[in-house]
Scaffold this motif. Structure first.
Motif, PDB file in Angstrom:
ATOM      1  N   VAL A 121      28.523  12.607  83.417  1.00  0.00           N
ATOM      2  CA  VAL A 121      28.355  13.949  82.643  1.00  0.00           C
ATOM      3  C   VAL A 121      27.678  13.698  81.142  1.00  0.00           C
ATOM      4  O   VAL A 121      28.013  13.202  80.593  1.00  0.00           O
ATOM      5  CB  VAL A 121      29.527  14.750  82.541  1.00  0.00           C
ATOM      6  CG1 VAL A 121      29.233  16.173  82.400  1.00  0.00           C
ATOM      7  CG2 VAL A 121      30.222  14.693  83.907  1.00  0.00           C
ATOM      8  N   PHE A 147      28.240  18.057  76.158  1.00  0.00           N
ATOM      9  CA  PHE A 147      27.905  19.508  75.983  1.00  0.00           C
ATOM     10  C   PHE A 147      27.531  20.054  74.655  1.00  0.00           C
ATOM     11  O   PHE A 147      27.630  18.886  73.499  1.00  0.00           O
ATOM     12  CB  PHE A 147      29.513  20.421  75.822  1.00  0.00           C
ATOM     13  CG  PHE A 147      29.758  20.670  77.254  1.00  0.00           C
ATOM     14  CD1 PHE A 147      29.595  22.116  77.977  1.00  0.00           C
ATOM     15  CD2 PHE A 147      30.034  19.486  78.370  1.00  0.00           C
ATOM     16  CE1 PHE A 147      30.131  22.250  79.117  1.00  0.00           C
ATOM     17  CE2 PHE A 147      30.397  20.086  79.769  1.00  0.00           C
ATOM     18  CZ  PHE A 147      30.347  21.153  79.895  1.00  0.00           C
ATOM     19  N   GLN A 187      28.343  25.486  73.705  1.00  0.00           N
ATOM     20  CA  GLN A 187      28.626  25.510  74.806  1.00  0.00           C
ATOM     21  C   GLN A 187      30.138  25.235  75.089  1.00  0.00           C
ATOM     22  O   GLN A 187      30.949  25.789  76.156  1.00  0.00           O
ATOM     23  CB  GLN A 187      27.763  24.589  75.727  1.00  0.00           C
ATOM     24  CG  GLN A 187      26.143  24.968  75.805  1.00  0.00           C
ATOM     25  CD  GLN A 187      25.512  23.769  76.429  1.00  0.00           C
ATOM     26  OE1 GLN A 187      25.864  22.737  76.428  1.00  0.00           O
ATOM     27  NE2 GLN A 187      24.458  24.197  77.166  1.00  0.00           N
ATOM     28  N   LEU A 191      32.761  27.682  76.783  1.00  0.00           N
ATOM     29  CA  LEU A 191      33.550  27.146  77.903  1.00  0.00           C
ATOM     30  C   LEU A 191      34.909  27.350  77.697  1.00  0.00           C
ATOM     31  O   LEU A 191      35.805  27.882  78.427  1.00  0.00           O
ATOM     32  CB  LEU A 191      33.200  25.615  78.347  1.00  0.00           C
ATOM     33  CG  LEU A 191      33.971  25.191  79.625  1.00  0.00           C
ATOM     34  CD1 LEU A 191      33.413  25.707  80.666  1.00  0.00           C
ATOM     35  CD2 LEU A 191      34.014  23.498  79.677  1.00  0.00           C
ATOM     36  N   GLU A 231      18.322  29.164  88.593  1.00  0.00           N
ATOM     37  CA  GLU A 231      19.754  28.416  88.898  1.00  0.00           C
ATOM     38  C   GLU A 231      20.548  29.114  89.925  1.00  0.00           C
ATOM     39  O   GLU A 231      20.468  30.447  89.651  1.00  0.00           O
ATOM     40  CB  GLU A 231      20.643  28.541  87.533  1.00  0.00           C
ATOM     41  CG  GLU A 231      20.176  27.472  86.581  1.00  0.00           C
ATOM     42  CD  GLU A 231      20.959  27.292  85.246  1.00  0.00           C
ATOM     43  OE1 GLU A 231      21.578  28.734  85.012  1.00  0.00           O
ATOM     44  OE2 GLU A 231      21.222  26.432  84.710  1.00  0.00           O
ATOM     45  N   SER A 282      25.764  28.329  92.433  1.00  0.00           N
ATOM     46  CA  SER A 282      26.530  27.116  92.549  1.00  0.00           C
ATOM     47  C   SER A 282      26.399  26.151  91.457  1.00  0.00           C
ATOM     48  O   SER A 282      27.084  25.605  90.841  1.00  0.00           O
ATOM     49  CB  SER A 282      26.260  26.404  93.730  1.00  0.00           C
ATOM     50  OG  SER A 282      24.869  26.040  93.978  1.00  0.00           O
ATOM     51  N   ASP A 283      24.889  26.291  90.797  1.00  0.00           N
ATOM     52  CA  ASP A 283      24.608  25.681  89.656  1.00  0.00           C
ATOM     53  C   ASP A 283      25.313  26.086  88.425  1.00  0.00           C
ATOM     54  O   ASP A 283      25.718  25.392  87.634  1.00  0.00           O
ATOM     55  CB  ASP A 283      23.016  25.795  89.442  1.00  0.00           C
ATOM     56  CG  ASP A 283      22.310  25.248  90.623  1.00  0.00           C
ATOM     57  OD1 ASP A 283      22.813  24.099  90.984  1.00  0.00           O
ATOM     58  OD2 ASP A 283      21.271  25.295  90.794  1.00  0.00           O
ATOM     59  N   ARG A 284      25.590  27.297  88.506  1.00  0.00           N
ATOM     60  CA  ARG A 284      26.031  27.887  87.276  1.00  0.00           C
ATOM     61  C   ARG A 284      27.573  27.640  87.065  1.00  0.00           C
ATOM     62  O   ARG A 284      28.084  27.581  86.171  1.00  0.00           O
ATOM     63  CB  ARG A 284      25.938  29.578  87.293  1.00  0.00           C
ATOM     64  CG  ARG A 284      24.711  29.695  87.074  1.00  0.00           C
ATOM     65  CD  ARG A 284      24.313  31.334  86.882  1.00  0.00           C
ATOM     66  NE  ARG A 284      24.869  31.666  85.878  1.00  0.00           N
ATOM     67  CZ  ARG A 284      24.833  31.646  84.331  1.00  0.00           C
ATOM     68  NH1 ARG A 284      23.845  31.253  84.002  1.00  0.00           N
ATOM     69  NH2 ARG A 284      25.510  32.300  83.417  1.00  0.00           N
ATOM     70  N   TYR A 291      28.961  24.639  88.013  1.00  0.00           N
ATOM     71  CA  TYR A 291      28.680  23.521  87.268  1.00  0.00           C
ATOM     72  C   TYR A 291      29.572  22.438  88.194  1.00  0.00           C
ATOM     73  O   TYR A 291      29.195  21.097  87.921  1.00  0.00           O
ATOM     74  CB  TYR A 291      29.179  23.371  86.014  1.00  0.00           C
ATOM     75  CG  TYR A 291      28.714  22.148  85.072  1.00  0.00           C
ATOM     76  CD1 TYR A 291      27.373  21.933  84.861  1.00  0.00           C
ATOM     77  CD2 TYR A 291      29.708  21.547  84.447  1.00  0.00           C
ATOM     78  CE1 TYR A 291      26.980  20.831  83.975  1.00  0.00           C
ATOM     79  CE2 TYR A 291      29.203  20.345  83.746  1.00  0.00           C
ATOM     80  CZ  TYR A 291      28.040  19.899  83.556  1.00  0.00           C
ATOM     81  OH  TYR A 291      27.710  18.903  82.663  1.00  0.00           O
ATOM     82  N   ALA A 328      27.605  20.378  90.942  1.00  0.00           N
ATOM     83  CA  ALA A 328      26.670  19.820  90.309  1.00  0.00           C
ATOM     84  C   ALA A 328      27.548  18.559  89.694  1.00  0.00           C
ATOM     85  O   ALA A 328      27.136  17.236  90.062  1.00  0.00           O
ATOM     86  CB  ALA A 328      25.860  20.215  89.457  1.00  0.00           C
ATOM     87  N   LEU A 329      28.820  18.669  89.404  1.00  0.00           N
ATOM     88  CA  LEU A 329      29.545  17.512  88.648  1.00  0.00           C
ATOM     89  C   LEU A 329      29.860  16.623  89.743  1.00  0.00           C
ATOM     90  O   LEU A 329      29.636  15.591  89.817  1.00  0.00           O
ATOM     91  CB  LEU A 329      30.896  18.309  88.174  1.00  0.00           C
ATOM     92  CG  LEU A 329      31.546  17.141  87.387  1.00  0.00           C
ATOM     93  CD1 LEU A 329      31.043  16.447  86.244  1.00  0.00           C
ATOM     94  CD2 LEU A 329      32.662  17.852  86.910  1.00  0.00           C
TER      95      LEU A 329
END
Lengths: 376, 165
Positions: free
Chosen positions: A338, A341, A345, A349, B9, B12-14, B16, B19-20
């Protein structure tokens, strides 16, 4: 006369079963706590190399295993330099707190069940406190102080900025983590980690083990993200930023003191991983299939109830270590997957996503427990 | 002027996390490939070396004939063409009567110095040379501990270089 009594009672204690058991547990903790650090460093380097299609350090010792030792020797051979404008007391205090706090937290985490020996029952936990996990969390929470102290005492702009980031990041993620934890406390109905592990020992719907991860995956996810932020690991390693902050809060530290921060970071990681394992992965509960293995071994070696109990404890310590190692590998795996960030961000989060999710999760869990009870 | 790039996007992209998970699969695949020795693209340098192109311009050398005498006739063409001004030749003569070459190779360099620290490895000297004497080898390990070692003299330049190194 009194002093002789004191000495003889002390001598009696030193020879007692309790003391020897405590000593052995202490040694075990000191092996799996700090002992994991060089292995982690090695795995981090070789693992990152493999993920990036490189070979990694492979010159020092077999497979490069002694690389960590070489690094430590290098750190100890360096000049311990203290910047002239630093506040000496706090500058020296910060790495000490950093190294001690996560180790102290290890004391409260159980790494196995009970050993029955010669009529004594020993808990495989350094100190079985009534407040249980809260003690571990309190020590884990101390980790923010060395960052602030180091940043402020260094009297360096980069260090202060890094410390500021580190402190705000750790405090904001602690809230989401705490909410996830409260949800788990509601489910388990206890803060004693041994009871939590016992609760997770049952099976869920007859197929899955009743681990916290399967009972409340949302809390597990929040807690997992939280420990990444708490230990300043890769997607959230904002206190250090080579591009904008150099090394962050420990920019003015060198030689042994830097080594202590480095060591502390890895011990904190294994401590957080141990917490996650205890809370969500069944702790020292046997891995699926190990129960059958224990029964089979008991039959082969014709063990009685006592022997079977100790064998299961031994396998339990093994499964705890296996889960712990998986979590440690997961840290490395995520780190090299990954990208990091940006700081805004990260704060978004923490406050705007994880905190509301944590609250919703808590309320939902409370309602669910009110209606179906904690029997599940 | 700012250019606004629209990013399309999906939901599902939002989140994250999908994608992870995909990223974790990618890195795990690469790691397993490396573990079995397939995906590793680096080499262990001092033991293994990269094979560079035949046209690579590395450390200088002067070609020699079968009797180990340099082919250079000290014509100064390389020194003249050199843009970095790093070649210094002192010309001398062999006595045509006693030399085994006779009038051939009568003119010879008494000294031939190249300052490798000044050299820009353009290869003009190689192109200018009418005798194919000065050449650039494929050797790229030119690091030295002192500046003096980077001053190549005639004795160093006539070393044996097989196949351009």
């Amino acid at each position: 006369m009194e002093s002789i009594d004191l000495f003889s009672s002390l001598w009696a204690y030193l020879q007692s079963y309790d003391f020897i058991a405590l000593l052995l547990k202490l040694i075990f903790i000191l092996i799996i706590g700090p002992g994991l650090v060089p292995i982690m460093v090695w795995l981090e380097r070789r693992g990152s190399a493999m993920i990036q299609g490189r070979m990694g350090p492979n010159r020092v010792g077999p497979l490069g295993l002694l690389q960590a030792l070489a690094d430590v020797l290098k750190f100890f051979a360096k000049e311990p330099f203290v910047p002239g404008t630093a506040n000496k007391f706090y500058y020296n205090l910060a790495p000490i707190i950093a190294a001690v706090a996560p180790l102290a937290a290890f004391a409260a985490i159980p790494f196995g069940g009970t050993v029955l020996f010669d009529g004594y029952e020993t808990n495989l936990q350094l100190s079985n406190l009534n407040i249980g996990i809260l003690a571990a969390l309190a020590f884990a929470g101390l980790e923010v102080y060395p960052i602030m102290l180091a940043g402020w005492a260094s009297n360096n702009k980069y260090a202060v900025l890094g410390a500021l980031r580190g402190a705000s990041q750790m405090i904001s993620y602690e809230i989401a983590m705490g909410l996830a934890l409260i949800a788990m406390f509601l489910i388990y109905g206890t803060v004693d980690m041994n009871q939590m592990v016992a609760w997770q020992g049952e099976s869920l719907f007859g197929i899955l083990p009743r681990w916290g991860l399967f009972v409340n995956p949302l809390a597990a996810m929040i807690f997992l993200i939280g420990i990444f932020a708490e230990t300043n690991r890769m997607p959230f390693d904002l206190p250090e930023g080579d591009a904008e902050l150099v090394a962050g809060y420990h920019v003015e530290y060198g030689s042994t003191k830097f080594a202590m921060f480095f060591f502390a970071e890895y011990v904190a990681m294994s401590m957080a991983a141990a917490l996650f394992v205890t809370l969500f992965l069944g702790g020292y509960g046997l891995l699926p299939g190990m129960e059958a293995l224990a029964q089979y071994l008991a039959q082969v070696f014709q063990l009685e109830a006592l022997g079977l109990h100790n064998l299961k404890t031994f396998l339990g310590v093994g499964s705890f270590l296996m889960k712990l190692c998986f979590m440690l590998f997961f840290y490395i795996w995520v780190r090299w997957t990954v990208p990091r960030f940006r700081f805004d961000q990260l704060m978004n989060l923490g406050w705007r996503i994880l905190l509301p999710i944590g609250l919703v999760n808590l309320v939902f869990t409370a309602i669910a427990i009110y209606f179906i009870g904690s029997s599940l | 002027m700012t250019i606004v790039v629209a990013r399309h996007e999906k939901i599902s992209d939002r989140f994250y996390l999908v994608a992870l998970a995909q990223g974790l699969v990618v890195t795990m695949k690469q790691m397993l490939r490396s573990l079995f020795g397939k995906g590793i693209v680096t080499i262990e340098y001092p033991e293994k070396r990269r094979e560079y192109s035949q046209r690579f311009r590395g450390a200088h050398f002067i070609s020699v004939d079968s009797k180990k005498t340099e082919n250079c006739t000290a014509c100064y063409l390389c020194q003249t063409v050199c843009p970095a001004d790093c070649i210094t030749i002192v010309a001398g003569e062999r006595d045509a009567a006693t030399s085994e070459y006779g009038v051939k190779k009568e003119k010879r360099p008494l000294s031939f110095d190249i300052d490798a620290l000044r050299c820009c490895f353009c290869g003009f000297c190689e192109e200018a040379c009418p005798k194919d004497a000065i050449k650039l080898s494929r050797s790229y390990e030119m690091a030295t501990l002192t500046r003096e070692e980077a001053q190549y003299d005639l004795k160093f330049l006539v070393r044996e270089v097989k196949d351009r190194g």
